[in-house]
Design a protein around this motif. Sequence first.
Motif, PDB file in Angstrom:
ATOM      1  N   ARG A 101      -0.069   9.616   4.324  1.00  0.00           N
ATOM      2  CA  ARG A 101      -1.515   9.623   3.643  1.00  0.00           C
ATOM      3  C   ARG A 101      -1.857   8.160   3.815  1.00  0.00           C
ATOM      4  NH1 ARG A 101      -1.170  14.464  -0.781  1.00  0.00           N
ATOM      5  NH2 ARG A 101      -3.517  13.908  -0.534  1.00  0.00           N
ATOM      6  N   VAL A 102      -1.077   7.380   3.737  1.00  0.00           N
ATOM      7  CA  VAL A 102      -1.495   5.705   3.391  1.00  0.00           C
ATOM      8  C   VAL A 102      -1.453   4.998   5.004  1.00  0.00           C
ATOM      9  CG1 VAL A 102      -1.362   3.516   2.594  1.00  0.00           C
ATOM     10  CG2 VAL A 102      -1.468   5.893   1.035  1.00  0.00           C
ATOM     11  N   GLU A 149       3.957   1.251  -0.830  1.00  0.00           N
ATOM     12  CA  GLU A 149       4.715   1.308  -2.131  1.00  0.00           C
ATOM     13  C   GLU A 149       4.071   1.731  -3.426  1.00  0.00           C
ATOM     14  OE1 GLU A 149       7.892  -2.575  -1.506  1.00  0.00           O
ATOM     15  OE2 GLU A 149       5.843  -2.668  -2.538  1.00  0.00           O
ATOM     16  N   ALA A 150       2.693   1.461  -3.316  1.00  0.00           N
ATOM     17  CA  ALA A 150       1.928   2.097  -4.348  1.00  0.00           C
ATOM     18  C   ALA A 150       1.793   3.436  -4.374  1.00  0.00           C
ATOM     19  CB  ALA A 150       0.341   1.329  -4.202  1.00  0.00           C
ATOM     20  N   ALA A 151       1.683   4.137  -2.946  1.00  0.00           N
ATOM     21  CA  ALA A 151       1.626   5.447  -2.847  1.00  0.00           C
ATOM     22  C   ALA A 151       2.918   6.143  -3.140  1.00  0.00           C
ATOM     23  CB  ALA A 151       1.476   5.790  -1.618  1.00  0.00           C
ATOM     24  N   GLN A 152       4.068   5.303  -3.314  1.00  0.00           N
ATOM     25  CA  GLN A 152       5.154   6.012  -3.716  1.00  0.00           C
ATOM     26  C   GLN A 152       5.409   6.138  -5.230  1.00  0.00           C
ATOM     27  OE1 GLN A 152       7.486   3.662  -0.539  1.00  0.00           O
ATOM     28  NE2 GLN A 152       9.253   4.311  -1.841  1.00  0.00           N
ATOM     29  N   VAL A 153       4.852   4.986  -5.803  1.00  0.00           N
ATOM     30  CA  VAL A 153       4.622   4.857  -7.244  1.00  0.00           C
ATOM     31  C   VAL A 153       3.996   5.943  -7.825  1.00  0.00           C
ATOM     32  CG1 VAL A 153       3.944   3.393  -9.204  1.00  0.00           C
ATOM     33  CG2 VAL A 153       5.380   2.255  -7.388  1.00  0.00           C
ATOM     34  N   PHE A 154       2.719   6.099  -7.130  1.00  0.00           N
ATOM     35  CA  PHE A 154       1.880   6.966  -7.850  1.00  0.00           C
ATOM     36  C   PHE A 154       1.933   8.673  -7.203  1.00  0.00           C
ATOM     37  CE2 PHE A 154      -0.372   3.101  -8.546  1.00  0.00           C
ATOM     38  CZ  PHE A 154      -0.548   3.124  -9.909  1.00  0.00           C
ATOM     39  N   GLY A 155       3.315   8.943  -6.945  1.00  0.00           N
ATOM     40  CA  GLY A 155       3.679   9.938  -6.793  1.00  0.00           C
ATOM     41  C   GLY A 155       3.749  10.746  -5.642  1.00  0.00           C
ATOM     42  N   GLY A 156       4.014   9.691  -4.404  1.00  0.00           N
ATOM     43  CA  GLY A 156       4.363  10.407  -3.160  1.00  0.00           C
ATOM     44  C   GLY A 156       5.597  10.198  -2.738  1.00  0.00           C
ATOM     45  N   SER A 157       6.271  10.985  -1.936  1.00  0.00           N
ATOM     46  CA  SER A 157       7.357  10.602  -1.248  1.00  0.00           C
ATOM     47  C   SER A 157       7.575   9.557  -0.107  1.00  0.00           C
ATOM     48  CB  SER A 157       8.336  11.931  -0.831  1.00  0.00           C
ATOM     49  OG  SER A 157       7.390  12.108   0.421  1.00  0.00           O
ATOM     50  N   LEU A 192       0.727  -1.264   0.105  1.00  0.00           N
ATOM     51  CA  LEU A 192      -0.123  -0.093  -0.009  1.00  0.00           C
ATOM     52  C   LEU A 192       0.735   1.237   0.006  1.00  0.00           C
ATOM     53  CD1 LEU A 192      -2.819  -0.945   2.446  1.00  0.00           C
ATOM     54  CD2 LEU A 192      -2.927  -0.853  -0.013  1.00  0.00           C
ATOM     55  N   GLN A 214       5.259  11.121   2.489  1.00  0.00           N
ATOM     56  CA  GLN A 214       3.848  11.482   1.992  1.00  0.00           C
ATOM     57  C   GLN A 214       3.322  10.000   2.125  1.00  0.00           C
ATOM     58  OE1 GLN A 214       4.681  13.289  -1.516  1.00  0.00           O
ATOM     59  NE2 GLN A 214       2.991  15.037  -1.048  1.00  0.00           N
ATOM     60  N   ALA A 215       3.734   8.980   1.541  1.00  0.00           N
ATOM     61  CA  ALA A 215       3.252   7.549   1.688  1.00  0.00           C
ATOM     62  C   ALA A 215       2.818   7.301   2.963  1.00  0.00           C
ATOM     63  CB  ALA A 215       4.083   6.601   0.862  1.00  0.00           C
TER      64      ALA A 215
END
Lengths: 363, 355
Positions: B268-269, B253-261, B251, B264-265
Amino acid sequence: MATLEIINVTKRFGRKVIAADNVSLEVHDKEFLVLLGPSGCGKTTTLRMVAGLEEVTDGNILIDGVDVTDLPPRKRNISMVFQNYAIWPHMTVYENISYALKLKRMEKSEIDRIVHEVADMTKIGELLERIPAQLSGGQQQRVAVARAIAVSPKVFLMDEPLSNLDAKLRVSMRTELKAIHDSAKATTVFVTHDQSEAMSIADRIVIMRHGKITQTGTPEEVYDKGANLFVADFIGTPPTNFFDVELQRNGKGLHLVNSYFDLRLLPENEARLKGYNKDQLTLGVRPENIILVKKSKSILDTTALVVEPQGSHQVIAFRLGEKIIKIVAPALPKMEMGETIHLDFQQESLRFFDPESTLAIGD
Amino acid sequence: MNRKVNKKIIKAAKDTVFYLFLTTLIAGMLLPVYFIVSLSFLSTREAYRYPLPLVPALKTDFELTYGENGYILSVWDRTDKEYQTVLDTNEVEKMEVYIKARLGTKITQEEIRAEIARLENSGQESIFFTKPRSLLYNYDTFFKVTRDAVPALIRSIEIAALTILISLSIGGLAGYAFARYIFKGKDALRFSVLFVRMFPGVAIALPMVFILAKANLYDEPLGLSLIYSVGAIGLTIWITASIFMGIPKSLEEAAQVFGGSKLQAFMRVTLPLALPGLAASAMYTFLGAWNETVAAIILTQFKPTFSVVVYQTLLGAQGNVNLAAAGGIAMALPALIFTFFLRRYINQMWGGVTV
């Protein structure tokens, strides 16, 4: 869309484990490339290095000619579909899809347009306000795909995205994924351990084993011209049958002989083995290339051990010494267990392997 | 037929035993709570009666007659079912104090004088009158009479909040590290954080007096919350690590792939998903810091915590058992409120993190 180059990439975990060993490959623009191999072969690690989720020990990764080896995932212009979907449970479907777009500070109306576009493409238009817990596995899968296309990435990465779906859904989803790929025209790297999935979806297949690439080619190439025993065995169900045979030359020609059969090779096959001067050989024959013939023409007579009717065809298994050999025969005439069968090999499809190096010979 | 009846009897017997057991269990848990609540509303006179009244009286019945020193004041005793003499005096002020303090009853000097006048005007030997009890008298007194009760309450809240802040920020991050990363000595570390908890608070508290004194933190809320954090961090690590482990890495990693540091990941997640667990962990820490008394007695002098104040009330000459009970209830209340607000998250945790 873009190209992806992986140049001499190595990944070590600690000192002993080498997950990817000097892997080099190039993915062409708009190509659907499948990384295929048994578990632990390094295919997922390779994909994760491309995504930036795993550090590269050695080597370089280039996207569209730009070295991204040391860039964090968000700066690589990629997107990914994860094996367990990894859609965020505390966000609605809409929020999941729009997350990346919001971080890019896009206009609200623009985000809305894109979300609806990809949702329609993946057929989840009605589900946008739901949260993931209210979705079925297949729907979650679609959300993951929609989220990945929404960012219109240069490279689209998929890590065994279909492995959590049930068998029927898996087959229909792979057709859809292929269709989505064709309409989105994304350069795609798809990881799977399922060879039939790879065969049906790939433009090109890269087969990995022990962290190394053992063969790269179109589905036809890896099926018909497996570069070694491993590939020939791994690709196709039922797998290729292997026979250890001895090369015997007598006046009229070249024979492949073991205690069960004596196969006289046709001249073109004889030519393929010209440069081979060992006595032993591993003969590989695909199940569909062993055919039922009349008794007078057979080179091998045996009894059917098990007959598995498959509707369109039947799989007949018989025992040859220690080995179980499987052949694929037309559905009719229907064979019975214990029935005597007469067999011949289709010579144009024979595969030869050096038993020591396991490499294919005579291609 | 006979068998059926037998079965019914056996079932009835089983049910009876089961419910008896259950009732005993519940009674065992609730009775002490009931007693302390009831006790906190009793007047001092009632609180020292035997047997103890089960419910506090809502009014007090008086009998006023003439006595040697002036007037004799008697009070209706619910246990003995008779008027019992409590005072023989002609000082109205003394009467007022006694009625208020010992009987927890609302009365003014004017009212007493009025009753005395009524007695004298009536020409009778005695008169009877009834006054309402002031039920919150003990609570009122506890905070008025007991030295420091209000500042101590504020201090306790401060300490508990600081302890949560310290142990959640350190323990939570450590828990995240335990859940996500592989590092040398991980297993040994994981047990050693619990190891700290094996030492009794008193044992650590004494040397801590010196350490805190050197750091100018003796008798300071921050000093006490640091001590509490030592134990709380260990538990926080264990709770938060299991929470973070329940949140798939992909979850983030997905946040990192989709634009977050990475940050942030996490923010926010991971953090929103971990919230129930963090809340539960905060609750444990709060209760621990809130209820702790022994170390607080040793480590405070002029700035006691609320638990110390309650303890001193119970033990010292400052108050009576009903006052201490009122203090105890006053102490339990914030913890109850805190738990009530977090219950949504904690309930969520019972069902596991829904991912």
